[in-house]
Design an enzyme around this catalytic site. Structure first.
Site, PDB file in Angstrom:
ATOM      1  N   HIS A   1     -14.396 -13.583  -6.639  1.00 62.62           N
ATOM      2  CA  HIS A   1     -13.996 -14.914  -6.159  1.00 62.62           C
ATOM      3  C   HIS A   1     -14.072 -16.013  -7.217  1.00 62.62           C
ATOM      4  O   HIS A   1     -14.496 -17.131  -6.921  1.00 62.62           O
ATOM      5  CB  HIS A   1     -14.844 -15.298  -4.949  1.00 62.62           C
ATOM      6  CG  HIS A   1     -14.572 -14.493  -3.711  1.00 62.62           C
ATOM      7  ND1 HIS A   1     -13.364 -13.894  -3.450  1.00 62.62           N
ATOM      8  CD2 HIS A   1     -15.377 -14.190  -2.643  1.00 62.62           C
ATOM      9  CE1 HIS A   1     -13.423 -13.266  -2.285  1.00 62.62           C
ATOM     10  NE2 HIS A   1     -14.633 -13.414  -1.777  1.00 62.62           N
TER      11      HIS A   1
ATOM     12  N   HIS B   1     -11.050 -18.820   2.468  1.00 62.21           N
ATOM     13  CA  HIS B   1     -12.066 -17.884   2.953  1.00 62.21           C
ATOM     14  C   HIS B   1     -12.656 -18.318   4.297  1.00 62.21           C
ATOM     15  O   HIS B   1     -13.875 -18.223   4.513  1.00 62.21           O
ATOM     16  CB  HIS B   1     -13.157 -17.738   1.893  1.00 62.21           C
ATOM     17  CG  HIS B   1     -13.803 -16.392   1.864  1.00 62.21           C
ATOM     18  ND1 HIS B   1     -14.533 -15.903   2.917  1.00 62.21           N
ATOM     19  CD2 HIS B   1     -13.807 -15.430   0.922  1.00 62.21           C
ATOM     20  CE1 HIS B   1     -14.978 -14.694   2.598  1.00 62.21           C
ATOM     21  NE2 HIS B   1     -14.545 -14.382   1.394  1.00 62.21           N
TER      22      HIS B   1
ATOM     23  N   GLU C   1      -7.806 -13.038   4.764  1.00 57.43           N
ATOM     24  CA  GLU C   1      -7.505 -13.770   3.539  1.00 57.43           C
ATOM     25  C   GLU C   1      -6.193 -13.269   2.940  1.00 57.43           C
ATOM     26  O   GLU C   1      -6.122 -12.138   2.466  1.00 57.43           O
ATOM     27  CB  GLU C   1      -8.627 -13.558   2.522  1.00 57.43           C
ATOM     28  CG  GLU C   1     -10.011 -13.819   3.070  1.00 57.43           C
ATOM     29  CD  GLU C   1     -11.079 -13.051   2.274  1.00 57.43           C
ATOM     30  OE1 GLU C   1     -11.036 -13.069   1.033  1.00 57.43           O
ATOM     31  OE2 GLU C   1     -11.948 -12.431   2.899  1.00 57.43           O
TER      32      GLU C   1
HETATM   33  C1  BGC Z   1     -14.978  -9.905   0.136  1.00 55.14           C
HETATM   34  C2  BGC Z   1     -16.333  -9.352   0.446  1.00 55.14           C
HETATM   35  C3  BGC Z   1     -17.362 -10.362   0.038  1.00 55.14           C
HETATM   36  C4  BGC Z   1     -17.114 -11.632   0.779  1.00 55.14           C
HETATM   37  C5  BGC Z   1     -18.075 -12.706   0.322  1.00 55.14           C
HETATM   38  C6  BGC Z   1     -14.800 -11.165   0.916  1.00 55.14           C
HETATM   39  O1  BGC Z   1     -13.571 -11.733   0.607  1.00 55.14           O
HETATM   40  O2  BGC Z   1     -13.949  -8.997   0.442  1.00 55.14           O
HETATM   41  O3  BGC Z   1     -16.542  -8.136  -0.207  1.00 55.14           O
HETATM   42  O4  BGC Z   1     -18.664  -9.908   0.276  1.00 55.14           O
HETATM   43  O5  BGC Z   1     -15.821 -12.070   0.537  1.00 55.14           O
HETATM   44  O6  BGC Z   1     -18.290 -13.621   1.266  1.00 55.14           O
END
Ligand code: BGC
Length: 376
Positions: free
Chosen positions: A132, A207, A341
């Site tokens: 991320h 998210h 997402e």
């Molecule tokens: C991911 C997860 C991750 C989470 C974090 C998601 O987009 O796919 O693996 O733990 O985000 O909050």
């Protein structure tokens, strides 16, 4: 006689006034929400549509932090996980709640990629991978500028952020705009736009964590999900795609017809993703907006339909939620929210056969995602 005339007049007046009184005005308000631990002010933006539905956003991470939508009885509930204070967003309880993630969302294997012959090493914040966008000033933590913009059929706020060259070790100055529109059909439309002065990978997403029974309700395992995806991208033991595109048929990932989330999730508990945490390859007919997902809470009747122009969607079932306290002190239990997402496939930057996420000078990054709320 005069009494009757008076009665008729009053009734007519009332009838004329009622619909006007019931139609709310489209408004945007901006107010201080609090201060970061470094003393910077975070603002909260509230968009209200003509149905009186309110969607709220924060300048930290251009975060979509609240939306109250009606159930089939007209009862409103805020369906988004979040916090009442900036400190909550700065705490380890904030697992990317509602924010914009990037420059590249999801994982990049070992934080490495090569672009135009040059090797880049990004921060490893999810060992052994980059997740991320990094750790320090990734887009979810940055403070964005908010401006009201005029759009048809709704009310909009545009967030802008200049990510400087080498921020989080990504090359190029990236100018990013994310416009959220709350339409009068109770949709939240997210439009992403970015330009750069050097080639750089870009794959942004939002998210948001949804629980259609209301944020803080015990689980989402009873929600019913449909995904417009016949295939997914299998991953290794560190949740990095192997490069394979596999059919969902015959696996717990088959949501091509409506399925209860909790029905088969335990088959995935022992896998690296600890539940649903998979990228689905969307069945696409063209380049425009197409339905990607539909989530329904059978109890309340609230429905969320997701539309996008992106090739993939990450369905994450909140496997890492650990009972942190969120808005109004409510607990966010394990698997009590769903993230849907829209994005390019994870680790695309290292997969030459997949659609490229490299943005070059003179080109534009664009992505649209619509979260549409309704009842059934
Ligand atoms: C991911 C997860 C991750 C989470 C974090 C998601 O987009 O796919 O693996 O733990 O985000 O909050």
């Amino acid at each position: 006689m005069r009494r009757i005339q008076m009665f008729v007049l009053l009734t007519t007046l009332l009838l004329m006034m009622t619909p006007l009184a019931l139609i709310a005005e489209e408004t945007m308000t901006q107010k201080p929400f609090g201060r970061t631990k470094y003393g910077a002010t975070i603002e909260k933006i509230t968009l209200t549509n003509t149905n009186g539905v309110k969607a709220e956003f924060l300048t930290r991470g251009a975060t979509f932090c609240a939306i109250s939508v009606p159930d089939r009885e007209g009862e409103m509930a805020d369906v988004l996980l979040g916090f009442d204070h900036v400190a909550g967003y700065e705490s380890k309880g904030n697992q990317y709640f509602g924010c914009i993630v990037g420059r590249v969302c999801n994982r990049i294997a070992k934080g490495k990629f090569t672009l135009d012959g040059k090797d880049y090493q990004l921060y490893i914040n999810n060992p052994p991978n980059h997740l991320h966008g990094g750790n320090g000033n990734s887009l979810d933590k940055a403070i964005w500028k908010a401006d009201e913009v005029k759009t048809d059929g709704g009310v909009s706020v545009k967030f802008s952020y200049h990510s400087p060259d080498a921020e989080e070790n990504y090359p190029g100055n990236l100018l990013i705009e994310v416009t959220y529109t709350l339409t009068n059909k109770n949709e939240v439309r997210i439009e992403y736009f970015a330009t750069t002065d050097q080639a750089t990978p870009v794959s942004l997403t939002n998210h948001a964590y949804f629980n259609l029974a209301g944020a803080g309700s015990k689980t989402v395992l009873d929600h019913v999900l449909t995904l417009n995806a016949d295939h997914y991208t299998p991953t290794d033991e560190t949740v990095i795609p192997t490069g394979e595109i596999a059919p969902v048929k015959g696996t717990p990932l088959d949501f091509t017809t409506p399925r209860v989330i909790g029905e088969r999730i335990d088959k995935l508990t022992e896998t690296a993703s600890l539940g649903y945490d998979h990228n689905f390859v969307l069945n696409r007919k063209g380049e425009g907006l197409e339905q990607a997902a539909r989530l329904k809470d059978p109890q309340s009747g609230r429905v969320l339909t997701v539309y996008t122009d992106q090739p993939g969607i990450q369905f994450y079932s909140g496997n890492f939620l650990f009972g942190q306290k969120g808005k109004q002190g409510k607990e966010y239990a394990h698997r009590s929210a769903v993230c849907l997402e829209t994005q390019h496939y994870p680790d695309s930057v290292n997969k030459p056969d997949w659609s490229s996420i490299i943005l070059r000078p003179g080109k534009e990054y664009r992505h649209v995602c619509v979260y549409a709320f309704s009842v059934e």
